[in-house]
Motif scaffolding. Structure first.
Motif, PDB file in Angstrom:
ATOM      1  N   ILE A 160       5.161  -2.523  -0.776  1.00 37.26           N
ATOM      2  CA  ILE A 160       5.900  -2.472  -2.043  1.00 37.26           C
ATOM      3  C   ILE A 160       5.494  -3.672  -2.893  1.00 37.26           C
ATOM      4  N   ASP A 161       4.857  -3.376  -4.011  1.00 41.87           N
ATOM      5  CA  ASP A 161       4.339  -4.394  -4.913  1.00 41.87           C
ATOM      6  C   ASP A 161       5.418  -4.830  -5.912  1.00 41.87           C
ATOM      7  N   ASP A 162       5.233  -6.015  -6.462  1.00 44.31           N
ATOM      8  CA  ASP A 162       6.113  -6.537  -7.529  1.00 44.31           C
ATOM      9  C   ASP A 162       7.579  -6.481  -7.115  1.00 44.31           C
ATOM     10  N   PHE A 163       7.842  -6.764  -5.855  1.00 45.76           N
ATOM     11  CA  PHE A 163       9.207  -6.589  -5.369  1.00 45.76           C
ATOM     12  C   PHE A 163      10.174  -7.571  -6.024  1.00 45.76           C
ATOM     13  N   ALA A 211       3.883 -13.407  -0.370  1.00 46.11           N
ATOM     14  CA  ALA A 211       4.226 -14.030  -1.649  1.00 46.11           C
ATOM     15  C   ALA A 211       2.997 -13.961  -2.545  1.00 46.11           C
ATOM     16  N   GLU A 212       3.191 -13.404  -3.742  1.00 47.56           N
ATOM     17  CA  GLU A 212       2.097 -13.288  -4.708  1.00 47.56           C
ATOM     18  C   GLU A 212       2.135 -14.456  -5.678  1.00 47.56           C
ATOM     19  N   GLY A 213       1.000 -14.791  -6.239  1.00 42.97           N
ATOM     20  CA  GLY A 213       0.958 -15.797  -7.301  1.00 42.97           C
ATOM     21  C   GLY A 213       1.259 -17.200  -6.811  1.00 42.97           C
TER      22      GLY A 213
HETATM   23 CA    CA Z   1       2.063  -7.571  -7.798  1.00 43.46          CA
END
Ligand code: CA
Ligand code: C2E
Ligand code: CA
Ligand code: CA
Length: 279
Positions: free
Chosen positions: A178-181, A235-237
């Motif tokens: 699940i992206d951009d959670f 964790a993205e970014g």
């Molecule tokens: Ca994303």
């Protein structure tokens, strides 16, 4: 003839704004981008926080436009969805990512997995599972080495259909993330019935670690939620050491972001990341 063309020019000049004309030109170019072989993938490392090992990459598409240069996906994916070429692009992305993973295998860079982004339109395609199955077979890849990223908001548009499709993909054996959670509106109850493997904490929350105590509370809540559901966390970014320290302390599984590496061409990943693979 001269007067006619001048008149028709005036006609277009009046009826099309500059933006609309630009869009038409781009639209025309985008329709042929796949057949002209103008799409490229870049790969961003996903790193295990406990030991720094490279466990996978996310494939991110770019458009190598003859005049505009390397166009980022935010500038053409929405248009591709509008004009109905996203399915073609999406199929190309899956095939190119699988081919690259198989190529790396042969070159001695044995990455556990590769992640690709799906668009909302692709979720409506009945043929998607078959396309994915065929591609995996063509490159003799184990299905669990392919991870499909879908956003929370895509799933919430039509939860029943999404659930049916994800179940089918899960039966194939691919991983689902699940992206951009945290940016959508899914409930714990909803997430519990979906066959998920991973949850990616949206970069907007990661960005404010160290700046805002509320956001840190949100990140902790998301991590706790993922743990309750038994999902791997990414964790993205991740951009700096302070964010990394916080995420490690909270026992987030993986990190992705400029602190580790920007999205890279395939060859750069091979040369610079080879030694970061787990033995
Ligand atoms: Ca994303
Ligand atoms: P996303 O899936 O959330 O991908 C993460 C985006 O954040 C990427 O932008 C990546 O380059 C960028 N990023 C990575 N680390 C950092 C960081 O530390 N700081 C900051 N500020 N940004 C970071 P990119 O490559 O421009 O992609 C933008 C979006 O385009 C993606 O967001 C995804 O939604 C979409 N996209 C990319 N490739 C594809 C594709 O093959 N198919 C579809 N349907 N969408 C794609
Ligand atoms: Ca993504
Ligand atoms: Ca703080």
């Amino acid at each position: 003839a001269k007067r006619l063309s001048r008149n028709s020019f005036q006609f277009f000049d009046r009826s099309l704004t500059e933006g609309a004309l630009e869009r038409l030109i781009t639209e025309h170019a985008l329709r042929g981008a796949v057949t002209r072989n103008e799409l490229r993938l870049q790969y961003q490392p996903q790193v295990r926080l406990s030991d720094g090992a490279l466990v996978g990459v996310e494939a991110l598409v770019r458009w190598q436009h003859p005049d505009l240069g390397l166009v980022p996906p935010g500038q053409f994916i929405p248009l591709a969805e509008d004009i109905g070429v996203i399915s073609e692009i999406g199929t190309w992305v899956i095939a190119a990512a699988c081919q690259q993973l198989a190529d790396w295998d042969r070159q001695g860079l044995h990455l556990p997995r590769i992640a690709v982004n799906l668009s909302a339109r692709q979720l409506d395609e009945v043929a998607l599972p078959a396309t994915i199955a065929t591609t995996l077979q063509a490159f003799t890849l184990q299905p669990e080495r392919l991870e499909l990223e879908v956003t929370e908001s895509m799933l919430m548009r039509n939860p029943d259909a999404a659930r049916a499709l994800l179940s089918e993909l899960k039966r194939l054996g691919t991983r689902i993330s699940i992206d951009d959670f945290g940016t959508g509106y899914s409930s714990l109850a909803m997430l519990r019935i979906l066959p998920l493997d991973q949850l990616k904490i949206d970069q907007s929350f990661v960005r404010d670690i160290g700046a805002d105590d509320n956001d840190e509370a949100i990140v902790r809540t998301i991590i706790a939620m993922a743990r309750t559901l038994g999902l791997e966390t990414v964790a993205e970014g991740v951009e700096d050491a302070e964010q990394l320290a916080f995420l490690s302390h909270e026992q987030v599984d993986l990190g992705q972001g400029y602190h580790f590496a920007k999205p890279l061409p395939a060859d750069d990943l091979l040369t610079h990341w080879r030694e970061r693979l787990s033995p």
